[in-house]
Write an enzyme that holds these catalytic residues in place. Sequence first.
Site, PDB file in Angstrom:
ATOM      1  N   GLU A  62      84.727  22.031 -37.035  1.00 37.70           N
ATOM      2  CA  GLU A  62      83.464  22.596 -36.561  1.00 37.70           C
ATOM      3  C   GLU A  62      83.412  22.652 -35.036  1.00 37.70           C
ATOM      4  O   GLU A  62      82.847  23.581 -34.468  1.00 37.70           O
ATOM      5  CB  GLU A  62      82.283  21.785 -37.088  1.00 37.70           C
ATOM      6  CG  GLU A  62      81.922  22.110 -38.516  1.00 37.70           C
ATOM      7  CD  GLU A  62      80.511  21.667 -38.846  1.00 37.70           C
ATOM      8  OE1 GLU A  62      79.557  22.411 -38.514  1.00 37.70           O
ATOM      9  OE2 GLU A  62      80.380  20.580 -39.429  1.00 37.70           O
ATOM     10  N   THR A  63      84.027  21.674 -34.383  1.00 36.66           N
ATOM     11  CA  THR A  63      84.070  21.656 -32.925  1.00 36.66           C
ATOM     12  C   THR A  63      84.863  22.852 -32.402  1.00 36.66           C
ATOM     13  O   THR A  63      84.423  23.556 -31.485  1.00 36.66           O
ATOM     14  CB  THR A  63      84.689  20.336 -32.428  1.00 36.66           C
ATOM     15  OG1 THR A  63      83.853  19.253 -32.856  1.00 36.66           O
ATOM     16  CG2 THR A  63      84.820  20.307 -30.925  1.00 36.66           C
TER      17      THR A  63
END
Length: 143
Positions: A62-63
Amino acid sequence: MIITGHTLEDLNKINKDTLMSQLHIEYVEAKEGKVIAKMPVCSSTCQPEGILHGGASLALAETAAGLGSMLLIDIENFTVRGSQVSANHVGSISKGFVFAHANIVHKGKHTHVWNIDIKNTEGKLISTIRVTNIIVKKHERSA
């Protein structure tokens, strides 16, 4: 304003005092449509059994996808929110580093879809993850 002209050092500073810094996530490459981030496999990213925690893999994915979407939008007027994540954990790792290779699959006006393969240093696939981000207009704050 799209995030341009920033060094990897500048982009990594954005994550200070966040979950990303707690997991020691670092951007290695960041350009339009592609982001590579790395994370150590250590006590703060492993489950009690001593292998990489799936949740840490999801945070890494997600980062990478989040930064990737930020690189594609007007960040003065819009922001990025994750809306859906699905993962297949196909391997395990107990030491070293993992690398998230995020590539955009769909760049729409309101949604971005990313495919992220998480691999070890030797290139062995650990997880493959799909992230959908929504692009949301920022609201003006009242004075």
